[in-house]
Design a protein around this motif. Structure first.
Motif, PDB file in Angstrom:
ATOM      1  N   GLU A 215       0.744   6.554  -2.397  1.00  0.00           N
ATOM      2  CA  GLU A 215       1.318   7.136  -0.891  1.00  0.00           C
ATOM      3  C   GLU A 215       0.440   6.104   0.156  1.00  0.00           C
ATOM      4  O   GLU A 215       1.178   5.921   1.299  1.00  0.00           O
ATOM      5  CB  GLU A 215       0.859   8.387  -0.854  1.00  0.00           C
ATOM      6  CG  GLU A 215       1.909   9.424  -1.632  1.00  0.00           C
ATOM      7  CD  GLU A 215       1.744   9.360  -3.287  1.00  0.00           C
ATOM      8  OE1 GLU A 215       0.511   8.850  -3.666  1.00  0.00           O
ATOM      9  OE2 GLU A 215       2.758   9.118  -3.846  1.00  0.00           O
TER      10      GLU A 215
ATOM     11  N   GLN B 148      -0.521  11.315   9.195  1.00  0.00           N
ATOM     12  CA  GLN B 148       0.192  10.698   8.086  1.00  0.00           C
ATOM     13  C   GLN B 148      -0.620  10.568   6.758  1.00  0.00           C
ATOM     14  O   GLN B 148       0.250  10.926   5.860  1.00  0.00           O
ATOM     15  CB  GLN B 148       0.370   9.178   8.513  1.00  0.00           C
ATOM     16  CG  GLN B 148       1.338   8.847   9.741  1.00  0.00           C
ATOM     17  CD  GLN B 148       1.676   7.374   9.745  1.00  0.00           C
ATOM     18  OE1 GLN B 148       2.203   6.874   8.708  1.00  0.00           O
ATOM     19  NE2 GLN B 148       1.481   6.782  10.707  1.00  0.00           N
TER      20      GLN B 148
ATOM     21  N   GLU C  10       1.006  -3.907   1.723  1.00  0.00           N
ATOM     22  CA  GLU C  10       1.131  -5.250   1.735  1.00  0.00           C
ATOM     23  C   GLU C  10      -0.323  -5.990   2.214  1.00  0.00           C
ATOM     24  O   GLU C  10      -0.425  -7.063   1.946  1.00  0.00           O
ATOM     25  CB  GLU C  10       1.903  -5.611   3.113  1.00  0.00           C
ATOM     26  CG  GLU C  10       3.396  -5.412   2.903  1.00  0.00           C
ATOM     27  CD  GLU C  10       4.193  -5.388   3.938  1.00  0.00           C
ATOM     28  OE1 GLU C  10       3.715  -5.927   4.904  1.00  0.00           O
ATOM     29  OE2 GLU C  10       5.441  -4.843   4.186  1.00  0.00           O
TER      30      GLU C  10
ATOM     31  N   GLN D  70       3.935  -5.031  12.494  1.00  0.00           N
ATOM     32  CA  GLN D  70       4.273  -3.773  11.597  1.00  0.00           C
ATOM     33  C   GLN D  70       4.260  -4.018   9.922  1.00  0.00           C
ATOM     34  O   GLN D  70       5.129  -4.821   9.604  1.00  0.00           O
ATOM     35  CB  GLN D  70       5.698  -2.994  11.913  1.00  0.00           C
ATOM     36  CG  GLN D  70       5.821  -1.753  11.211  1.00  0.00           C
ATOM     37  CD  GLN D  70       6.689  -1.124  11.866  1.00  0.00           C
ATOM     38  OE1 GLN D  70       7.416  -1.190  12.921  1.00  0.00           O
ATOM     39  NE2 GLN D  70       7.774  -0.502  10.966  1.00  0.00           N
ATOM     40  N   ARG D  71       3.052  -3.543   9.453  1.00  0.00           N
ATOM     41  CA  ARG D  71       3.112  -3.827   7.955  1.00  0.00           C
ATOM     42  C   ARG D  71       2.655  -2.565   7.304  1.00  0.00           C
ATOM     43  O   ARG D  71       1.933  -1.543   7.695  1.00  0.00           O
ATOM     44  CB  ARG D  71       1.764  -4.619   7.969  1.00  0.00           C
ATOM     45  CG  ARG D  71       1.637  -6.032   8.598  1.00  0.00           C
ATOM     46  CD  ARG D  71       2.497  -6.983   8.117  1.00  0.00           C
ATOM     47  NE  ARG D  71       2.199  -7.311   6.783  1.00  0.00           N
ATOM     48  CZ  ARG D  71       1.423  -8.314   6.548  1.00  0.00           C
ATOM     49  NH1 ARG D  71       0.793  -8.994   7.421  1.00  0.00           N
ATOM     50  NH2 ARG D  71       1.058  -8.785   5.116  1.00  0.00           N
ATOM     51  N   LYS D  72       2.952  -2.408   5.987  1.00  0.00           N
ATOM     52  CA  LYS D  72       2.654  -1.475   5.079  1.00  0.00           C
ATOM     53  C   LYS D  72       1.344  -1.762   4.655  1.00  0.00           C
ATOM     54  O   LYS D  72       0.858  -2.898   4.291  1.00  0.00           O
ATOM     55  CB  LYS D  72       3.630  -1.293   3.931  1.00  0.00           C
ATOM     56  CG  LYS D  72       4.898  -0.645   4.237  1.00  0.00           C
ATOM     57  CD  LYS D  72       5.682  -0.453   2.880  1.00  0.00           C
ATOM     58  CE  LYS D  72       7.002   0.432   3.035  1.00  0.00           C
ATOM     59  NZ  LYS D  72       7.746   0.861   2.167  1.00  0.00           N
TER      60      LYS D  72
ATOM     61  N   ALA E  57      -0.248   3.180   0.109  1.00  0.00           N
ATOM     62  CA  ALA E  57       0.304   1.811   0.266  1.00  0.00           C
ATOM     63  C   ALA E  57       1.419   1.955   1.239  1.00  0.00           C
ATOM     64  O   ALA E  57       2.049   0.775   1.695  1.00  0.00           O
ATOM     65  CB  ALA E  57       0.734   1.356  -0.998  1.00  0.00           C
ATOM     66  N   ASN E  58       2.193   3.015   1.237  1.00  0.00           N
ATOM     67  CA  ASN E  58       3.468   3.093   1.952  1.00  0.00           C
ATOM     68  C   ASN E  58       3.274   3.468   3.479  1.00  0.00           C
ATOM     69  O   ASN E  58       4.076   3.545   4.202  1.00  0.00           O
ATOM     70  CB  ASN E  58       4.379   4.152   1.212  1.00  0.00           C
ATOM     71  CG  ASN E  58       4.910   3.617   0.047  1.00  0.00           C
ATOM     72  OD1 ASN E  58       5.515   2.353  -0.102  1.00  0.00           O
ATOM     73  ND2 ASN E  58       5.176   4.256  -1.200  1.00  0.00           N
ATOM     74  N   ILE E  59       2.336   3.380   3.956  1.00  0.00           N
ATOM     75  CA  ILE E  59       1.667   3.974   5.087  1.00  0.00           C
ATOM     76  C   ILE E  59       2.048   2.608   6.319  1.00  0.00           C
ATOM     77  O   ILE E  59       1.413   1.397   5.591  1.00  0.00           O
ATOM     78  CB  ILE E  59       0.517   4.744   5.294  1.00  0.00           C
ATOM     79  CG1 ILE E  59       0.603   6.280   4.836  1.00  0.00           C
ATOM     80  CG2 ILE E  59       0.309   4.877   6.800  1.00  0.00           C
ATOM     81  CD1 ILE E  59      -0.568   6.772   4.707  1.00  0.00           C
ATOM     82  N   VAL E  60       2.848   2.809   7.110  1.00  0.00           N
ATOM     83  CA  VAL E  60       2.979   1.514   8.198  1.00  0.00           C
ATOM     84  C   VAL E  60       1.833   1.787   9.214  1.00  0.00           C
ATOM     85  O   VAL E  60       1.584   2.698   9.750  1.00  0.00           O
ATOM     86  CB  VAL E  60       4.318   1.717   8.782  1.00  0.00           C
ATOM     87  CG1 VAL E  60       4.787   0.583   9.444  1.00  0.00           C
ATOM     88  CG2 VAL E  60       5.341   1.733   7.824  1.00  0.00           C
TER      89      VAL E  60
END
Length: 182
Positions: free
Chosen positions: A144, A125, A24, A19-21, A146-149
């Motif tokens: 925004e 999302q 990252e 699970q990564r943003k 960048a914050n999605i997983v």
């Protein structure tokens, strides 16, 4: 996907996915140039040289602020991301400053991410994370995005196999669409 393990796997892959943003995996790129070929980004065709399009590029427009795209970069239309206007580039070129260019921070497999980022649950999302009063004015800024997983295979070989399978499937569909009807 049960936990971080997909229900269907290619033989030989057993490790759970990570699970990564997206932040990252990618950083926003703001390199500028006017010297490279103009690229187009569409929901239907992904990223391709504008010279392969029937549409005219704006011949009077200044290219001074166009953003550089390198192979492997993810490019998306910030106003149409929720419709799937995103792809991982196979080309070097430039795009309008209205697009977001995200450069991989580590070894990611572009063709895998080209498909992953168009998954229906991610489109939802993107729409939720977009800012604006209506669908016509919603914008997905990189912060925004960048914050999605997302869930991704840790093993790059699994990303390659998945990306190649979808490339083959798309090529097969394209060939069948070109065949004349009976």
């Amino acid at each position: 996907m049960s936990g971080n393990v997909p229900a269907i796997r290619f033989a030989g892959f057993t490790e759970p996915w990570e699970q990564r943003k997206l932040g990252e995996l990618f950083v926003e790129s703001d390199d500028r140039s006017s010297e490279l070929e103009i690229l187009s980004v569409s929901v239907a065709n992904g990223i391709y040289p504008a010279s392969q399009s029937d549409r005219d590029t704006n011949p009077g427009a200044s290219l001074a602020n166009y953003k550089v795209v390198r192979p492997g970069d993810v490019v998306y239309n910030s106003m149409r991301m929720w419709q799937g206007a995103v792809d991982s580039s196979l080309y070097e070129g430039i795009v309008s400053p209205a697009y977001v260019v995200a450069h991989p921070t580590e070894d990611v497999i572009p063709r895998f991410f080209a498909r992953l980022l168009r998954r229906p649950e991610l489109l939802v999302q993107y729409q939720r994370a977009s800012q604006g009063n209506s669908k016509d004015t919603q914008v997905l800024k990189f912060e925004e995005f960048a914050n999605i997983v997302v869930h991704v295979p840790h093993d790059g070989a699994e990303q390659i196999v998945i990306g190649e399978m979808f490339d083959e499937l798309e090529n097969l569909i394209t060939l069948h669409q070109r065949e004349p009807p009976f």
